[in-house]
Design an enzyme around this catalytic site. Structure first.
Site, PDB file in Angstrom:
ATOM      1  N   LYS A   1      -3.501  -1.924  14.446  1.00 10.30           N
ATOM      2  CA  LYS A   1      -2.752  -0.830  15.077  1.00 10.30           C
ATOM      3  C   LYS A   1      -3.271  -0.613  16.491  1.00 10.30           C
ATOM      4  CE  LYS A   1      -2.795   2.183  11.714  1.00 10.30           C
ATOM      5  NZ  LYS A   1      -3.049   1.350  10.520  1.00 10.30           N
TER       6      LYS A   1
ATOM      7  N   GLU B   1       0.820  -1.218   0.000  1.00 10.46           N
ATOM      8  CA  GLU B   1       0.000   0.000   0.000  1.00 10.46           C
ATOM      9  C   GLU B   1       0.854   1.269   0.000  1.00 10.46           C
ATOM     10  OE1 GLU B   1      -0.950   1.780   3.458  1.00 10.46           O
ATOM     11  OE2 GLU B   1      -0.657   0.063   4.795  1.00 10.46           O
TER      12      GLU B   1
HETATM   13  N1  PSU Z   1       0.384   0.350   8.805  1.00  9.82           N
HETATM   14  C1  PSU Z   1       1.359   1.217   9.216  1.00  9.82           C
HETATM   15  N2  PSU Z   1       1.148   2.542   9.034  1.00  9.82           N
HETATM   16  C2  PSU Z   1       0.011   3.036   8.440  1.00  9.82           C
HETATM   17  C3  PSU Z   1      -0.997   2.121   8.005  1.00  9.82           C
HETATM   18  C4  PSU Z   1      -0.757   0.781   8.207  1.00  9.82           C
HETATM   19  O1  PSU Z   1       2.382   0.785   9.765  1.00  9.82           O
HETATM   20  O2  PSU Z   1      -0.116   4.259   8.281  1.00  9.82           O
HETATM   21  C5  PSU Z   1      -2.255   2.667   7.323  1.00  9.82           C
HETATM   22  C6  PSU Z   1      -2.904   1.639   6.400  1.00  9.82           C
HETATM   23  O3  PSU Z   1      -2.953   2.201   5.094  1.00  9.82           O
HETATM   24  C7  PSU Z   1      -4.298   1.446   6.946  1.00  9.82           C
HETATM   25  C8  PSU Z   1      -4.553   2.794   7.536  1.00  9.82           C
HETATM   26  O4  PSU Z   1      -5.219   1.095   5.949  1.00  9.82           O
HETATM   27  O5  PSU Z   1      -3.308   3.054   8.209  1.00  9.82           O
HETATM   28  C9  PSU Z   1      -5.764   2.801   8.442  1.00  9.82           C
HETATM   29  O6  PSU Z   1      -6.282   4.103   8.477  1.00  9.82           O
HETATM   30  P1  PSU Z   1      -7.787   4.359   8.986  1.00  9.82           P
HETATM   31  O7  PSU Z   1      -7.767   3.961  10.428  1.00  9.82           O
HETATM   32  O8  PSU Z   1      -8.003   5.852   8.800  1.00  9.82           O
HETATM   33  O9  PSU Z   1      -8.686   3.527   8.129  1.00  9.82           O
END
Ligand code: PSU
Ligand code: MN
Length: 289
Positions: free
Chosen positions: A151, A19
């Site tokens: 996360k 990604e």
């Molecule tokens: N993993 C990481 N850093 C990131 C992400 C994943 O180590 O920034 C990103 C991914 O693209 C994931 C996003 O889809 O964080 C999730 O964001 P949100 O909670 O706004 O959907």
């Protein structure tokens, strides 16, 4: 689509989608590109072909070249599954999230993907509720995503419950609990534990034969950080106080942690993204018929 990726897909070869949101918004300006390139190297080292996904000049690109990847800076639009069409028509630079990348992987037939940590349910069930589109897209995409779990700035147990409701298998790579991004231990139980890349590939194949969609494979980081939770709480408070909401929360919290930890979380995040990319490559190779 770049030629190498197109050929590999056509031959049924091992391809791993990567990604661009973490490149554009997960690290300080300039650093993200290096993280993206290192993920590509790790996928290659495992014998698979990397396909980094993003929107450029109206095109959804599968397999970004290095000079293209360099255009994914902090000003890139964050592109989830619902944003792909508009970003493309409006010729934006669109950095795809896990969900956005999976939507593209589905369209072109890529079955394997790696990231740092999956998005999920935000803590405290905020109003309006904030649940990453990563979850719904994973549920409907036949792909396996390797991550260091969900996360940990999120509500991880709630996210695990929602993944169960959505019928998404949550596998642990040599562990019984879902890794917590920076930390390895203390997460909710996984639905099954697998010991090898080959076993993960086999479970994915069987899941798809049975009509299932996406799977999550949690790989604990090799060098976990176990003391980040107080900083996460401080970061979430700061986000709240500054009125940060929606798509901006995750990037805000990550950059707060990178700054306030003196770069420790940034180093850990970089390392775990590379480890996950390597494992996704190994699984893609193990899955070859
Ligand atoms: N993993 C990481 N850093 C990131 C992400 C994943 O180590 O920034 C990103 C991914 O693209 C994931 C996003 O889809 O964080 C999730 O964001 P949100 O909670 O706004 O959907
Ligand atoms: Mn969100």
């Amino acid at each position: 689509m770049n030629r190498e990726v197109g050929d590999a897909i056509a031959e049924g070869g091992p391809v791993v989608a990567l990604e661009t949101t973490l490149v554009a918004h997960g690290f300080p300006p300039g650093e993200g590109v290096e993280v993206g390139l290192e993920s590509e190297r790790q996928v290659r080292a495992a014998g698979a072909v990397p396909a980094t996904v993003g929107v450029l000049d109206g095109e959804v690109v599968v397999g970004l070249a290095e000079d293209e990847l360099e255009r994914f800076g902090a000003d890139a639009r964050k592109v989830g599954p619902r944003d792909l069409a508009a970003a493309s028509v409006q010729r934006a630079v669109g950095a795809t999230t896990v969900g956005g990348t999976l939507a593209v992987a589905h369209a072109v037939g890529i079955r394997w993907m790696a990231t740092g940590g999956l998005g999920g349910v935000h803590r405290g069930f905020p109003h309006p509720p904030d649940v990453s589109a990563d979850l719904a897209q994973l549920a409907r995409t036949r792909a396996l995503v390797v991550s260091a779990g969900v996360k940990s700035l999120l509500d991880v147990p709630a996210t695990a419950e929602l993944l169960e409701s959505l019928g998404v298998p949550v596998l642990g790579f040599g562990v019984d609990t879902l890794p917590l991004f920076y930390a390895a231990a203390g997460g909710p139980p996984v639905s099954a534990r697998v010991e090898t890349a080959a076993e993960a590939a086999e479970v994915a194949r069987r899941h798809w034969e049975l009509g299932g969609g996406g799977l999550l494979l949690g790989r604990p980081p090799d060098e976990p950080l176990d003391d980040v939770e107080p900083l996460i709480e401080a970061a979430l408070c700061a986000a709240h106080d500054e009125g940060v909401a929606g798509q901006a929360v995750t990037p805000f919290v990550l950059s707060y942690l990178h700054r306030e930890s003196g770069g420790r979380t940034q180093r850990a995040n970089k390392a775990l993204v590379a480890q996950n990319a390597r494992l996704a490559g190994e699984i893609a190779v193990a899955a070859r018929p």
